[in-house]
Write a protein that holds these residues in place. Structure first.
Motif, PDB file in Angstrom:
ATOM      1  N   GLU A   8       0.824  -1.202   0.000  1.00 58.45           N
ATOM      2  CA  GLU A   8       0.000   0.000   0.000  1.00 58.45           C
ATOM      3  C   GLU A   8       0.861   1.256   0.000  1.00 58.45           C
ATOM      4  O   GLU A   8       1.990   1.258   0.469  1.00 58.45           O
ATOM      5  CB  GLU A   8      -0.907   0.050   1.244  1.00 58.45           C
ATOM      6  CG  GLU A   8      -1.669  -1.220   1.513  1.00 58.45           C
ATOM      7  CD  GLU A   8      -2.698  -1.500   0.458  1.00 58.45           C
ATOM      8  OE1 GLU A   8      -3.054  -0.556  -0.262  1.00 58.45           O
ATOM      9  OE2 GLU A   8      -3.138  -2.651   0.363  1.00 58.45           O
ATOM     10  N   ASP A   9       0.309   2.364  -0.484  1.00 57.92           N
ATOM     11  CA  ASP A   9       0.942   3.661  -0.365  1.00 57.92           C
ATOM     12  C   ASP A   9       0.732   4.138   1.058  1.00 57.92           C
ATOM     13  O   ASP A   9      -0.354   4.533   1.444  1.00 57.92           O
ATOM     14  CB  ASP A   9       0.307   4.641  -1.363  1.00 57.92           C
ATOM     15  CG  ASP A   9       0.984   6.004  -1.351  1.00 57.92           C
ATOM     16  OD1 ASP A   9       0.749   6.746  -2.306  1.00 57.92           O
ATOM     17  OD2 ASP A   9       1.728   6.310  -0.402  1.00 57.92           O
ATOM     18  N   THR A  10       1.762   4.108   1.867  1.00 60.47           N
ATOM     19  CA  THR A  10       1.601   4.417   3.283  1.00 60.47           C
ATOM     20  C   THR A  10       1.322   5.889   3.537  1.00 60.47           C
ATOM     21  O   THR A  10       0.948   6.269   4.636  1.00 60.47           O
ATOM     22  CB  THR A  10       2.861   4.015   4.061  1.00 60.47           C
ATOM     23  OG1 THR A  10       4.011   4.675   3.502  1.00 60.47           O
ATOM     24  CG2 THR A  10       3.080   2.503   3.979  1.00 60.47           C
ATOM     25  N   ARG A  11       1.480   6.729   2.529  1.00 60.15           N
ATOM     26  CA  ARG A  11       1.123   8.136   2.688  1.00 60.15           C
ATOM     27  C   ARG A  11      -0.287   8.428   2.228  1.00 60.15           C
ATOM     28  O   ARG A  11      -0.727   9.570   2.275  1.00 60.15           O
ATOM     29  CB  ARG A  11       2.073   9.016   1.872  1.00 60.15           C
ATOM     30  CG  ARG A  11       3.541   8.809   2.151  1.00 60.15           C
ATOM     31  CD  ARG A  11       4.356   9.549   1.109  1.00 60.15           C
ATOM     32  NE  ARG A  11       3.833   9.221  -0.214  1.00 60.15           N
ATOM     33  CZ  ARG A  11       4.054   9.984  -1.276  1.00 60.15           C
ATOM     34  NH1 ARG A  11       4.734  11.088  -1.189  1.00 60.15           N
ATOM     35  NH2 ARG A  11       3.543   9.634  -2.453  1.00 60.15           N
ATOM     36  N   ASN A  12      -0.970   7.411   1.723  1.00 63.71           N
ATOM     37  CA  ASN A  12      -2.330   7.578   1.233  1.00 63.71           C
ATOM     38  C   ASN A  12      -3.206   8.270   2.250  1.00 63.71           C
ATOM     39  O   ASN A  12      -3.115   7.987   3.436  1.00 63.71           O
ATOM     40  CB  ASN A  12      -2.887   6.179   0.910  1.00 63.71           C
ATOM     41  CG  ASN A  12      -4.353   6.211   0.571  1.00 63.71           C
ATOM     42  OD1 ASN A  12      -4.803   7.163  -0.045  1.00 63.71           O
ATOM     43  ND2 ASN A  12      -5.074   5.188   0.981  1.00 63.71           N
ATOM     44  N   PRO A  13      -4.066   9.210   1.828  1.00 60.02           N
ATOM     45  CA  PRO A  13      -4.855   9.955   2.776  1.00 60.02           C
ATOM     46  C   PRO A  13      -5.816   9.127   3.594  1.00 60.02           C
ATOM     47  O   PRO A  13      -6.673   9.668   4.260  1.00 60.02           O
ATOM     48  CB  PRO A  13      -5.609  10.969   1.904  1.00 60.02           C
ATOM     49  CG  PRO A  13      -5.499  10.496   0.512  1.00 60.02           C
ATOM     50  CD  PRO A  13      -4.269   9.657   0.442  1.00 60.02           C
ATOM     51  N   GLY A  14      -5.684   7.843   3.594  1.00 66.18           N
ATOM     52  CA  GLY A  14      -6.542   7.002   4.416  1.00 66.18           C
ATOM     53  C   GLY A  14      -7.815   6.610   3.714  1.00 66.18           C
ATOM     54  O   GLY A  14      -8.613   5.887   4.276  1.00 66.18           O
ATOM     55  N   VAL A  15      -8.004   7.084   2.504  1.00 66.88           N
ATOM     56  CA  VAL A  15      -9.244   6.758   1.824  1.00 66.88           C
ATOM     57  C   VAL A  15      -9.326   5.274   1.551  1.00 66.88           C
ATOM     58  O   VAL A  15     -10.361   4.673   1.689  1.00 66.88           O
ATOM     59  CB  VAL A  15      -9.352   7.560   0.511  1.00 66.88           C
ATOM     60  CG1 VAL A  15     -10.604   7.200  -0.230  1.00 66.88           C
ATOM     61  CG2 VAL A  15      -9.337   9.042   0.820  1.00 66.88           C
TER      62      VAL A  15
ATOM     63  N   ARG B 246       3.045   8.246  -7.810  1.00 70.84           N
ATOM     64  CA  ARG B 246       4.111   7.391  -7.267  1.00 70.84           C
ATOM     65  C   ARG B 246       5.487   8.013  -7.481  1.00 70.84           C
ATOM     66  O   ARG B 246       6.463   7.327  -7.860  1.00 70.84           O
ATOM     67  CB  ARG B 246       4.060   5.994  -7.881  1.00 70.84           C
ATOM     68  CG  ARG B 246       2.737   5.294  -7.664  1.00 70.84           C
ATOM     69  CD  ARG B 246       2.728   3.891  -8.237  1.00 70.84           C
ATOM     70  NE  ARG B 246       1.390   3.302  -8.113  1.00 70.84           N
ATOM     71  CZ  ARG B 246       1.041   2.125  -8.602  1.00 70.84           C
ATOM     72  NH1 ARG B 246       1.930   1.383  -9.253  1.00 70.84           N
ATOM     73  NH2 ARG B 246      -0.188   1.673  -8.435  1.00 70.84           N
ATOM     74  N   ASP B 247       5.569   9.314  -7.208  1.00 70.66           N
ATOM     75  CA  ASP B 247       6.828  10.013  -7.424  1.00 70.66           C
ATOM     76  C   ASP B 247       7.566  10.331  -6.126  1.00 70.66           C
ATOM     77  O   ASP B 247       8.624  10.958  -6.142  1.00 70.66           O
ATOM     78  CB  ASP B 247       6.589  11.307  -8.214  1.00 70.66           C
ATOM     79  CG  ASP B 247       5.590  12.242  -7.536  1.00 70.66           C
ATOM     80  OD1 ASP B 247       5.115  11.921  -6.425  1.00 70.66           O
ATOM     81  OD2 ASP B 247       5.277  13.298  -8.128  1.00 70.66           O
ATOM     82  N   GLY B 248       7.003   9.932  -4.981  1.00 69.98           N
ATOM     83  CA  GLY B 248       7.674  10.166  -3.713  1.00 69.98           C
ATOM     84  C   GLY B 248       7.598  11.587  -3.193  1.00 69.98           C
ATOM     85  O   GLY B 248       8.228  11.911  -2.181  1.00 69.98           O
ATOM     86  N   ALA B 249       6.847  12.470  -3.847  1.00 68.02           N
ATOM     87  CA  ALA B 249       6.749  13.859  -3.407  1.00 68.02           C
ATOM     88  C   ALA B 249       5.908  13.963  -2.138  1.00 68.02           C
ATOM     89  O   ALA B 249       5.052  13.113  -1.878  1.00 68.02           O
ATOM     90  CB  ALA B 249       6.137  14.707  -4.515  1.00 68.02           C
ATOM     91  N   PRO B 250       6.134  14.997  -1.309  1.00 65.32           N
ATOM     92  CA  PRO B 250       5.344  15.157  -0.082  1.00 65.32           C
ATOM     93  C   PRO B 250       3.853  15.283  -0.348  1.00 65.32           C
ATOM     94  O   PRO B 250       3.041  14.739   0.384  1.00 65.32           O
ATOM     95  CB  PRO B 250       5.912  16.445   0.532  1.00 65.32           C
ATOM     96  CG  PRO B 250       7.280  16.580  -0.034  1.00 65.32           C
ATOM     97  CD  PRO B 250       7.169  16.037  -1.433  1.00 65.32           C
ATOM     98  N   GLY B 251       3.476  16.010  -1.410  1.00 66.60           N
ATOM     99  CA  GLY B 251       2.070  16.154  -1.767  1.00 66.60           C
ATOM    100  C   GLY B 251       1.678  15.098  -2.785  1.00 66.60           C
ATOM    101  O   GLY B 251       2.488  14.694  -3.629  1.00 66.60           O
ATOM    102  N   PHE B 252       0.429  14.656  -2.706  1.00 60.46           N
ATOM    103  CA  PHE B 252       0.024  13.603  -3.625  1.00 60.46           C
ATOM    104  C   PHE B 252      -1.483  13.546  -3.782  1.00 60.46           C
ATOM    105  O   PHE B 252      -2.242  14.188  -3.058  1.00 60.46           O
ATOM    106  CB  PHE B 252       0.569  12.235  -3.184  1.00 60.46           C
ATOM    107  CG  PHE B 252       0.277  11.857  -1.754  1.00 60.46           C
ATOM    108  CD1 PHE B 252      -0.798  11.066  -1.415  1.00 60.46           C
ATOM    109  CD2 PHE B 252       1.116  12.301  -0.740  1.00 60.46           C
ATOM    110  CE1 PHE B 252      -1.060  10.706  -0.096  1.00 60.46           C
ATOM    111  CE2 PHE B 252       0.873  11.947   0.583  1.00 60.46           C
ATOM    112  CZ  PHE B 252      -0.218  11.157   0.910  1.00 60.46           C
TER     113      PHE B 252
END
Length: 524
Positions: free
Chosen positions: A24-31, A90-96
């Motif tokens: 999973e994308d661990t930075r995902n906004p939880g959606v 999937r670019d690793g940037a802080p914002g997504f």
């Protein structure tokens, strides 16, 4: 996968060669991140070799030219479904996860408009965007979305908020930052997302449903009300049966069908299923029917849109890490659309969208067949006898885009029966969508056959099966995405080994009868 499938796949692969062949994308906004983790169409003309079929990229299971599709937020307007979605770079940037937009009027042709609502700066609430919804009032479009800043909890601020943007043309959006609001008292401040807005005609006000958690309890769907789409008042949460068993009820969606209100939501867990409940009123209570899911864990965050009176369920099928079938699932992938159906018992289901069915209408050759074990029959009916082990049949190369239709029947001795794909390469691994009659389910797995019987399926969907009964099925294929429709259910998955490899069907433990098995590719 079951040992039977492993043996079948190895043998089928060998036969093919001898015949010259989601973390999973661990930075995902939880959606959507997990904690820890019909009858065949008549051919328009004579059958054509599958290899000659004209193909298209990502036409059925759409994705943008670059990046991947996350949660989809359909909005109906002027004869089209506008599909806002979370763009995964999937670019690793802080914002997504900015909102992007694709639109369609037929589910086989999509126009892509690119970015609609950008994410904010590191000091802003919407450093990342999450799921929401769009509604039109007068001449203005209103988008409500999750503002997620994964850094804020370190500063003592709420991680999630509901935010608002407006537009006159669905293209240019202006953020109304003054309308931002957070979880009300009594709700967990970091789990407050996925706003869905509708007009409640009975109450004469707008309602917003929000995925939330009450302090000290399980997931709930919070309700807020507004007269002006700007200021919101808290109401009692919806009464959803068995909601306390879910950590979160994500991506809520509400609509009317057959005189009932239907609530769709997604399960926040490693199972990742999209569920539904029905009610006579918006206030509930919301009833769970005997079967309350449409698909398995590889179809997530299902939300609905309509064309006329027909309603569709849109979700996404994830990719896998390193594009390897045995790796973990990623977050986001290709968009998948099911057409929703209504059974005589009031139960909802899904089927192949009519437009997709019509597109895939040119009959193609199955290819040279090879047999494994005892295979009898001819023409319209083939019996695969797996009583002494495995009975199977393999065909030629799987087209890039195709539809496979047929009818399957099995006796009470059958342990597993189903599709095997990717035959002819890496025979130590096999990939299949299996019917498991004794456990009333279909499943997909890539695990070793020695260990599969002792583990939970990678993807599974409950279906009631009876021996000696004919079940019609349709399998829709595009590139490495496959959707298996049987009864009123679907199983969506991704099989990287499938494209341009041999495929087949097998039976283990008993006799499986395949009837009217046909392959179709896009009509000219």
């Amino acid at each position: 996968m079951p040992k039977a499938l492993m043996v079948a796949a190895i043998s089928l692969a060998a036969a093919a060669m001898f015949s010259s062949c989601s973390g999973e994308d661990t930075r995902n906004p939880g959606v959507t991140e997990a904690p820890g983790r019909a009858a065949a169409a008549e051919p328009a003309e004579a059958a054509a070799p599958a290899a000659e079929a004209k193909q298209a990229e990502d036409r059925l299971f759409w994705k943008p030219p670059e990046g991947w599709v996350g949660d989809v937020m359909p909005f109906n307007d002027n004869g089209q479904i506008h599909l806002f979605y979370l763009q995964d770079w999937r670019d690793g940037a802080p914002g997504f996860h900015p909102w992007h937009l694709a639109s369609t009027a037929n589910l086989t042709d999509y126009s892509y408009a690119g970015e609609s609502i950008p994410f904010g700066e590191e000091h802003e609430q919407d450093l990342a965007l999450g799921t929401g919804s769009v509604i039109k009032a007068g001449d203005t479009y209103h988008a409500y979305y999750t503002g997620h800043n994964w850094k804020f909890p370190q500063e003592g601020k709420p991680k999630e908020a509901v935010m608002h943007a407006v537009s006159k043309d669905l293209k240019t959006w202006t953020k109304a930052e003054e309308d931002t609001f957070y979880a009300p008292a009594g709700y967990e401040k970091d789990d407050f997302r996925d706003p869905y807005v509708l007009f409640n005609e009975e109450q004469g006000e707008y309602w917003m449903l929000v995925s939330a958690r009450k302090e000290g309890t399980g997931g709930v769907i919070a309700v807020l009300a507004s007269k002006d789409l700007s200021k919101w008042e808290v109401r009692e949460p919806l009464s959803v049966e068995a909601s306390s068993s879910f950590f979160m009820l994500e991506c809520p969606d509400v609509f009317r069908m057959n005189g009932k209100w239907v609530l769709v939501f997604s399960e926040f867990s490693d199972k990742k299923a999209t569920h539904y409940r029905v009610s006579d009123t918006l206030n509930g209570p919301w009833e769970k029917l005997d079967k309350d899911v449409f698909d398995g864990r590889a179809f997530y965050a299902g939300k609905t849109g309509s064309l006329g009176e027909r309603r569709f369920l849109f979700g996404w099928v994830p990719t896998r890490q390193l594009e390897k079938d045995y790796m973990k699932w990623d977050w986001a992938g290709n968009m998948v659309a099911h057409e929703m159906t209504l059974g005589k018992d009031g139960r909802l289901g899904v089927k192949v969208p009519d437009e997709v069915d019509r597109l895939l209408s040119k009959k193609a050759e199955l290819g040279a067949a090879r047999q494994l074990g005892s295979v009898t029959g001819n023409g319209d009916e083939t019996v695969l006898d797996g009583e002494a082990g495995v009975g199977g049949i393999i065909f030629g190369q799987m087209p890039q885009m195709a539809k496979i239709t047929g009818t399957v029947r099995f006796d009470k001795k059958v342990s597993y029966s189903g599709l095997v794909a990717g035959v002819g390469e890496e025979p130590e691994k096999a990939y299949g969508i299996q019917i498991e009659p004794a456990k009333d389910r279909i499943r997909y797995d890539v695990a070793n056959g020695e260990t599969l019987p002792s583990i939970e399926p990678d993807v599974q969907v409950p279906i009631d099966f009876e021996p000696g009964v004919d079940y019609k099925f349709t399998i829709v294929i595009e590139n490495d995405v496959a959707v298996f429709y049987i009864g009123d259910s679907a199983l969506t998955t991704r099989i990287y080994k499938m494209p341009e490899q041999a495929w087949g069907w097998y039976s283990r433990g008993g006799k499986t009868t395949l009837s009217k098995l046909e392959l179709f590719v896009p009509a000219p």
